[in-house]
Design an enzyme around this catalytic site. Structure first.
Site, PDB file in Angstrom:
ATOM      1  N   ARG A 107      42.810  23.692  39.802  1.00  0.00           N
ATOM      2  CA  ARG A 107      44.007  24.399  39.306  1.00  0.00           C
ATOM      3  C   ARG A 107      43.858  24.828  37.849  1.00  0.00           C
ATOM      4  NH1 ARG A 107      48.267  22.434  37.155  1.00  0.00           N
ATOM      5  NH2 ARG A 107      47.972  20.334  37.965  1.00  0.00           N
TER       6      ARG A 107
ATOM      7  N   ASP B 176      47.642  47.932  38.329  1.00  0.00           N
ATOM      8  CA  ASP B 176      47.196  47.425  39.624  1.00  0.00           C
ATOM      9  C   ASP B 176      46.121  48.396  40.112  1.00  0.00           C
ATOM     10  OD1 ASP B 176      46.857  46.911  42.339  1.00  0.00           O
ATOM     11  OD2 ASP B 176      48.914  46.204  42.592  1.00  0.00           O
TER      12      ASP B 176
ATOM     13  N   LYS C 121      41.935  43.048  49.416  1.00  0.00           N
ATOM     14  CA  LYS C 121      41.646  44.397  49.899  1.00  0.00           C
ATOM     15  C   LYS C 121      40.142  44.706  49.776  1.00  0.00           C
ATOM     16  CE  LYS C 121      45.874  44.153  50.782  1.00  0.00           C
ATOM     17  NZ  LYS C 121      46.666  43.629  49.739  1.00  0.00           N
TER      18      LYS C 121
END
Ligand code: PLP
Length: 390
Positions: free
Chosen positions: A48, A174, A199
């Site tokens: 993390r 983005d 993607k």
């Protein structure tokens, strides 16, 4: 002799790879450990904290791909988007965003920001003037997405980056639809580049991930929040993503080529009303896309003239009606029923997203086979209509 920086496919294949010192294997070893020594070490590692060996290695490849200094890998594109925005926005701040955004990003802003006391405005159009018009005294961030989902609108990256610099704001983009193969916004002055790595980076429809690339300083600021939000990616998926990136250059170039052929075919087809693809001269953003993209990408949208788009998609055999995008297999969907379903019909209409619009993610199959599939589905849909009339 000095050697220039490695090119795209060399970065994809080699930058950031881990050496297998023990067995001399050809690919990066996978370190799944969630527990590392804390005494006598330079770095206290924990998944993390975004600093396991595989996470750090992949971040290096991401940074090299986007011409940035550093990167963080997230558990999803939205984890990357939300953590980046919240890292630079706090109570009382304001952000200016592009209107035509991925539906999930719009939802994040509209549903969550008010709760945190963050104000926002959407620029009325894609011009730098429209973004400037919305800037207030408390504005901290400008956020764009180009080409956008699903209409492939093209925003002038350099103009927005210049505006942000002039007004002392952080610019974010983005870059998912373009992928680093087709567009590198840091070269135009953008501060923070975000990807849904689900993607083109993943590319095989089997990985959910996100990435943020920026300067060391800004990545450190995003990291300070990221470790508290906890959106890191499991090392197994990090390793799979590294493997996927090795072929990204090859895949995306094949998808660019196929998409150009398919867009030209669809535009000429008399049953098709409109095609939205930045590689077509008829596209509003074509000239700008030529300036800021190395390739026009594998995504397009189109509408049929009279035929029912739902029936058409059902008749397709090779092209899968399927959520998400950018896999090596071609997929198609209705944005009104999926990515933009949570927007009101009025908001969709304001963005030009009709119920008939289909978003087409072009894969690496032979273009001729994809065209044949579309032809047969159009024929079947036409027959249906004639049956109804009889
Ligand atoms: N940005 C764009 C342009 C997207 O298309 C998507 C997802 O479709 C996202 C961000 C969110 O990414 P993820 O689904 O990986 O959270």
């Amino acid at each position: 002799m000095t050697h220039k920086k490695p090119g795209l496919n060399t970065i994809c294949t080699h930058v950031g790879e881990l050496k297998d010192e023990q067995f001399k294997g050809a690919v990066s070893p996978l370190y799944m450990s969630t527990s590392y020594a804390y005494e006598d070490v330079e770095v206290k590692r924990y998944p993390r904290y975004f600093n396991t060996p595989n996470q750090q290695a992949l971040a290096q490849k991401m940074a090299a791909l986007e011409h940035g200094e550093a990167a963080l890998i997230f558990g999803s594109g939205m984890a990357a988007v939300s953590t980046s925005l919240f890292a630079f926005l706090q109570k009382g701040d304001h952000v200016v965003l592009q209107k035509t955004l991925y539906g999930g990003t719009s939802n994040l802003v509209v549903e969550e920001f008010e709760k945190f006391g963050i104000e926002y405005s959407f620029a009325k159009d894609l011009s730098a003037e429209a973004f400037e018009h919305e800037i207030l005294e408390n504005t901290k961030v400008i956020y764009i997405e180009t080409p956008s989902n699903p209409l492939l609108t093209v925003t002038d990256i350099e103009a927005v980056a210049k505006l942000a610099k002039k007004r002392g704001l952080v610019s974010m983009i983005d870059n998912t639809f373009a992928s680093p193969v087709n567009q590198n916004p840091i070269d135009f002055g953008i501060d923070v580049v975000i990807h849904s790595a689900t993607k083109y980076m993943g590319g095989h429809s089997d990985i959910l991930a996100g990435a943020v690339i920026s300067s060391e300083e800004k990545i450190d600021r995003i990291f300070q929040l990221a470790k508290n939000f906890g959106g890191s990616l499991s090392d197994y998926t990090v390793w799979l993503l590294e493997r996927s990136l090795k072929t990204m250059g090859l895949r995306v170039k094949a998808q660019n080529e196929n998409a150009q052929k398919l867009a030209e075919y669809l535009e000429k087809n008399e049953l098709v009303k409109k095609v939205y693809y930045p590689g077509l001269a008829s596209h509003e953003g074509h000239e700008l896309a030529k300036k800021q993209m190395h390739g026009f990408g594998g995504m397009m949208s189109f509408e049929l003239k009279d035929l029912d788009s739902q029936a058409f998609m059902k008749y397709l055999k090779l092209i899968k009606p399927s959520m998400s995008l950018a896999g090596v297999e071609s997929t198609i969907l209705s944005p009104a029923k999926t990515s933009h379903a949570l927007l009101t019909p009025e908001d969709r209409a304001a963005q030009g997203i009709s119920d008939k619009l289909m978003r087409f993610s072009v894969g690496i199959e032979e273009a001729e086979d994809l065209i044949a599939d579309i032809e047969q589905a159009l024929e079947e849909t036409k027959k249906d209509m004639l049956d109804v009339r009889i």
